[in-house]
Design a protein around this motif. Structure first.
Motif, PDB file in Angstrom:
ATOM      1  N   TRP A  83       0.825  -1.202   0.000  1.00 47.50           N
ATOM      2  CA  TRP A  83       0.000   0.000   0.000  1.00 47.50           C
ATOM      3  C   TRP A  83       0.863   1.257   0.000  1.00 47.50           C
ATOM      4  O   TRP A  83       0.559   2.233  -0.677  1.00 47.50           O
ATOM      5  CB  TRP A  83      -0.938  -0.009   1.196  1.00 47.50           C
ATOM      6  CG  TRP A  83      -1.666   1.284   1.400  1.00 47.50           C
ATOM      7  CD1 TRP A  83      -1.565   2.147   2.442  1.00 47.50           C
ATOM      8  CD2 TRP A  83      -2.628   1.872   0.495  1.00 47.50           C
ATOM      9  NE1 TRP A  83      -2.377   3.230   2.270  1.00 47.50           N
ATOM     10  CE2 TRP A  83      -3.040   3.091   1.083  1.00 47.50           C
ATOM     11  CE3 TRP A  83      -3.140   1.510  -0.727  1.00 47.50           C
ATOM     12  CZ2 TRP A  83      -3.967   3.933   0.472  1.00 47.50           C
ATOM     13  CZ3 TRP A  83      -4.072   2.338  -1.348  1.00 47.50           C
ATOM     14  CH2 TRP A  83      -4.467   3.535  -0.749  1.00 47.50           C
ATOM     15  N   GLN A  84       1.953   1.262   0.798  1.00 46.70           N
ATOM     16  CA  GLN A  84       2.857   2.407   0.813  1.00 46.70           C
ATOM     17  C   GLN A  84       3.502   2.620  -0.558  1.00 46.70           C
ATOM     18  O   GLN A  84       3.629   3.759  -1.024  1.00 46.70           O
ATOM     19  CB  GLN A  84       3.946   2.209   1.871  1.00 46.70           C
ATOM     20  CG  GLN A  84       3.483   2.413   3.306  1.00 46.70           C
ATOM     21  CD  GLN A  84       4.634   2.223   4.282  1.00 46.70           C
ATOM     22  OE1 GLN A  84       5.359   1.231   4.218  1.00 46.70           O
ATOM     23  NE2 GLN A  84       4.798   3.163   5.190  1.00 46.70           N
ATOM     24  N   THR A  85       3.908   1.539  -1.195  1.00 52.16           N
ATOM     25  CA  THR A  85       4.510   1.658  -2.530  1.00 52.16           C
ATOM     26  C   THR A  85       3.514   2.230  -3.527  1.00 52.16           C
ATOM     27  O   THR A  85       3.860   3.095  -4.350  1.00 52.16           O
ATOM     28  CB  THR A  85       4.994   0.283  -3.005  1.00 52.16           C
ATOM     29  OG1 THR A  85       5.934  -0.242  -2.053  1.00 52.16           O
ATOM     30  CG2 THR A  85       5.654   0.388  -4.369  1.00 52.16           C
ATOM     31  N   PHE A  86       2.279   1.760  -3.456  1.00 50.74           N
ATOM     32  CA  PHE A  86       1.265   2.274  -4.377  1.00 50.74           C
ATOM     33  C   PHE A  86       0.978   3.744  -4.110  1.00 50.74           C
ATOM     34  O   PHE A  86       0.874   4.543  -5.053  1.00 50.74           O
ATOM     35  CB  PHE A  86      -0.016   1.459  -4.235  1.00 50.74           C
ATOM     36  CG  PHE A  86      -1.151   1.974  -5.083  1.00 50.74           C
ATOM     37  CD1 PHE A  86      -1.202   1.698  -6.438  1.00 50.74           C
ATOM     38  CD2 PHE A  86      -2.148   2.761  -4.522  1.00 50.74           C
ATOM     39  CE1 PHE A  86      -2.239   2.192  -7.223  1.00 50.74           C
ATOM     40  CE2 PHE A  86      -3.178   3.257  -5.296  1.00 50.74           C
ATOM     41  CZ  PHE A  86      -3.229   2.972  -6.659  1.00 50.74           C
ATOM     42  N   ARG A  87       0.847   4.112  -2.832  1.00 51.64           N
ATOM     43  CA  ARG A  87       0.446   5.479  -2.493  1.00 51.64           C
ATOM     44  C   ARG A  87       1.568   6.479  -2.741  1.00 51.64           C
ATOM     45  O   ARG A  87       1.298   7.606  -3.182  1.00 51.64           O
ATOM     46  CB  ARG A  87       0.009   5.537  -1.025  1.00 51.64           C
ATOM     47  CG  ARG A  87      -0.502   6.888  -0.561  1.00 51.64           C
ATOM     48  CD  ARG A  87      -1.165   6.765   0.799  1.00 51.64           C
ATOM     49  NE  ARG A  87      -0.269   6.235   1.791  1.00 51.64           N
ATOM     50  CZ  ARG A  87       0.523   6.962   2.567  1.00 51.64           C
ATOM     51  NH1 ARG A  87       0.522   8.282   2.436  1.00 51.64           N
ATOM     52  NH2 ARG A  87       1.298   6.404   3.466  1.00 51.64           N
ATOM     53  N   ARG A  88       2.807   6.101  -2.520  1.00 49.15           N
ATOM     54  CA  ARG A  88       3.902   7.064  -2.602  1.00 49.15           C
ATOM     55  C   ARG A  88       4.720   6.965  -3.897  1.00 49.15           C
ATOM     56  O   ARG A  88       5.427   7.927  -4.245  1.00 49.15           O
ATOM     57  CB  ARG A  88       4.848   6.880  -1.415  1.00 49.15           C
ATOM     58  CG  ARG A  88       4.169   7.133  -0.074  1.00 49.15           C
ATOM     59  CD  ARG A  88       5.166   7.269   1.036  1.00 49.15           C
ATOM     60  NE  ARG A  88       4.532   7.621   2.294  1.00 49.15           N
ATOM     61  CZ  ARG A  88       5.196   7.933   3.409  1.00 49.15           C
ATOM     62  NH1 ARG A  88       6.518   7.948   3.394  1.00 49.15           N
ATOM     63  NH2 ARG A  88       4.546   8.237   4.508  1.00 49.15           N
ATOM     64  N   ILE A  89       4.623   5.860  -4.589  1.00 50.27           N
ATOM     65  CA  ILE A  89       5.421   5.697  -5.818  1.00 50.27           C
ATOM     66  C   ILE A  89       4.516   5.549  -7.034  1.00 50.27           C
ATOM     67  O   ILE A  89       4.584   6.354  -7.977  1.00 50.27           O
ATOM     68  CB  ILE A  89       6.366   4.476  -5.709  1.00 50.27           C
ATOM     69  CG1 ILE A  89       7.268   4.605  -4.475  1.00 50.27           C
ATOM     70  CG2 ILE A  89       7.178   4.351  -6.986  1.00 50.27           C
ATOM     71  CD1 ILE A  89       8.202   5.785  -4.509  1.00 50.27           C
ATOM     72  N   THR A  90       3.665   4.532  -7.029  1.00 50.66           N
ATOM     73  CA  THR A  90       2.877   4.210  -8.223  1.00 50.66           C
ATOM     74  C   THR A  90       1.870   5.296  -8.543  1.00 50.66           C
ATOM     75  O   THR A  90       1.799   5.783  -9.687  1.00 50.66           O
ATOM     76  CB  THR A  90       2.157   2.868  -8.034  1.00 50.66           C
ATOM     77  OG1 THR A  90       3.103   1.866  -7.641  1.00 50.66           O
ATOM     78  CG2 THR A  90       1.470   2.443  -9.317  1.00 50.66           C
ATOM     79  N   LEU A  91       1.067   5.671  -7.541  1.00 52.84           N
ATOM     80  CA  LEU A  91       0.006   6.645  -7.802  1.00 52.84           C
ATOM     81  C   LEU A  91       0.538   7.997  -8.259  1.00 52.84           C
ATOM     82  O   LEU A  91       0.009   8.563  -9.232  1.00 52.84           O
ATOM     83  CB  LEU A  91      -0.871   6.801  -6.556  1.00 52.84           C
ATOM     84  CG  LEU A  91      -2.099   7.705  -6.712  1.00 52.84           C
ATOM     85  CD1 LEU A  91      -2.999   7.177  -7.823  1.00 52.84           C
ATOM     86  CD2 LEU A  91      -2.865   7.805  -5.401  1.00 52.84           C
ATOM     87  N   PRO A  92       1.568   8.583  -7.630  1.00 54.13           N
ATOM     88  CA  PRO A  92       2.083   9.861  -8.152  1.00 54.13           C
ATOM     89  C   PRO A  92       2.613   9.767  -9.581  1.00 54.13           C
ATOM     90  O   PRO A  92       2.493  10.725 -10.353  1.00 54.13           O
ATOM     91  CB  PRO A  92       3.211  10.209  -7.165  1.00 54.13           C
ATOM     92  CG  PRO A  92       2.843   9.506  -5.912  1.00 54.13           C
ATOM     93  CD  PRO A  92       2.209   8.238  -6.343  1.00 54.13           C
ATOM     94  N   LEU A  93       3.179   8.614  -9.949  1.00 54.96           N
ATOM     95  CA  LEU A  93       3.703   8.470 -11.306  1.00 54.96           C
ATOM     96  C   LEU A  93       2.587   8.296 -12.331  1.00 54.96           C
ATOM     97  O   LEU A  93       2.705   8.744 -13.478  1.00 54.96           O
ATOM     98  CB  LEU A  93       4.662   7.279 -11.373  1.00 54.96           C
ATOM     99  CG  LEU A  93       5.989   7.432 -10.608  1.00 54.96           C
ATOM    100  CD1 LEU A  93       6.778   6.130 -10.642  1.00 54.96           C
ATOM    101  CD2 LEU A  93       6.822   8.563 -11.212  1.00 54.96           C
ATOM    102  N   VAL A  94       1.510   7.637 -11.920  1.00 57.83           N
ATOM    103  CA  VAL A  94       0.406   7.375 -12.853  1.00 57.83           C
ATOM    104  C   VAL A  94      -0.592   8.517 -12.867  1.00 57.83           C
ATOM    105  O   VAL A  94      -1.366   8.654 -13.813  1.00 57.83           O
ATOM    106  CB  VAL A  94      -0.287   6.044 -12.473  1.00 57.83           C
ATOM    107  CG1 VAL A  94      -1.417   5.704 -13.438  1.00 57.83           C
ATOM    108  CG2 VAL A  94       0.718   4.911 -12.456  1.00 57.83           C
TER     109      VAL A  94
END
Length: 260
Positions: A177-188
């Motif tokens: 969840w942390q990876t998605f919220r802080r890395i994936t979501l900002p990039l997408v």
């Protein structure tokens, strides 16, 4: 020699400027006509400069009601299509499952299908199901053809994203969840925003599918089509110019925010 060399080095830029000028010429005409006081309701020539159209954009109450209705439909359709399309894009880009290739092909069908065919098909579906035509049938119809554009836009963003950034975050003990919220979501997120803007613009200005499934509900494009028979009010140009200005500001804000 210097002139020919300059043209040889900058001809691509010149062609690009000509194409952009061709694309923006109708928008410039609409913006100019928004400051025009026509000589008659059926006249579209530039007669006299005035600011009255901008001071009183709701001179025709039916037009403003139609604009508000189109904004409401566009907002609901954009939210639903963006959520569904983003989830589908993640599934198609990140997971392997049976029928994935077939689904990739089917995603393009609503984009390639003529709006006349889609409008009549949805009308037959609603009528056979006993669904009364109106506001919500328009929303459902708009979601149906907007989802494909969202999927393609978000999927393109996901395909160009470096998966090693997510792997590095998880190597540093970040949870999923942390990876998605802080890395994936900002990039997408830029791709999601672009898809949402595209879906809203497609929904706001759609006429053919809406005309088949609207019942007695009148949206802004339908109002313009009906008003063209008795004279389009100049305030229509004000609404068009304002919508273009808002879209341009959103694109500029997104571009400036994406800069390092």
């Amino acid at each position: 020699m210097r002139i020919s060399r300059w043209f040889a080095e900058h001809w691509v830029l010149g062609v690009a400027l000509l194409v952009l000028g061709y694309l923006f010429l109708p928008i410039a005409v609409v913006a100019a006509l928004s400051f025009n006081r026509p000589s008659s309701r059926l006249s579209y020539d530039f007669n006299e400069f005035t600011l009255d159209n901008w001071r009183n954009p709701c001179a025709t109450s039916e037009m403003c009601e139609a604009v508000l209705r189109s904004v409401q439909i566009g907002f609901l359709a954009t939210v639903a299509a963006t959520l569904l399309g983003t989830l589908m894009a993640f599934a198609l880009a990140r997971h392997r499952f049976r029928g994935r290739s077939t689904l990739n092909v089917l995603i393009f069908l609503p984009m390639a299908t003529p709006e006349l065919v889609m409008g009549t098909s949805l009308l037959a579906l609603f009528v056979s199901g006993g669904v009364p035509l109106g506001f919500w049938t328009i929303v459902v119809a708009h979601v149906m053809f907007c989802v494909s554009f969202v999927v393609v836009t978000v999927k393109a963003r996901l395909s160009g994203m470096d998966r090693r950034l997510e792997e590095a975050a998880m190597d540093l003990y970040a949870g999923e969840w942390q990876t998605f919220r802080r890395i994936t979501l900002p990039l997408v997120l830029p791709g999601i925003v672009a898809a949402a803007l595209l879906a809203f613009s497609l929904s706001f200005d759609d006429f053919i599918v809406t005309n088949f499934n609207s019942g007695t509900t009148v949206t802004f494009p339908m109002y313009v089509w009906g008003a063209a028979q008795r004279g389009i009010p100049p305030q229509v140009n004000v609404i068009g110019t304002a919508m273009f200005g808002v879209a341009l500001l959103l694109v500029l804000a997104t571009s400036l925010r994406a800069r390092p």
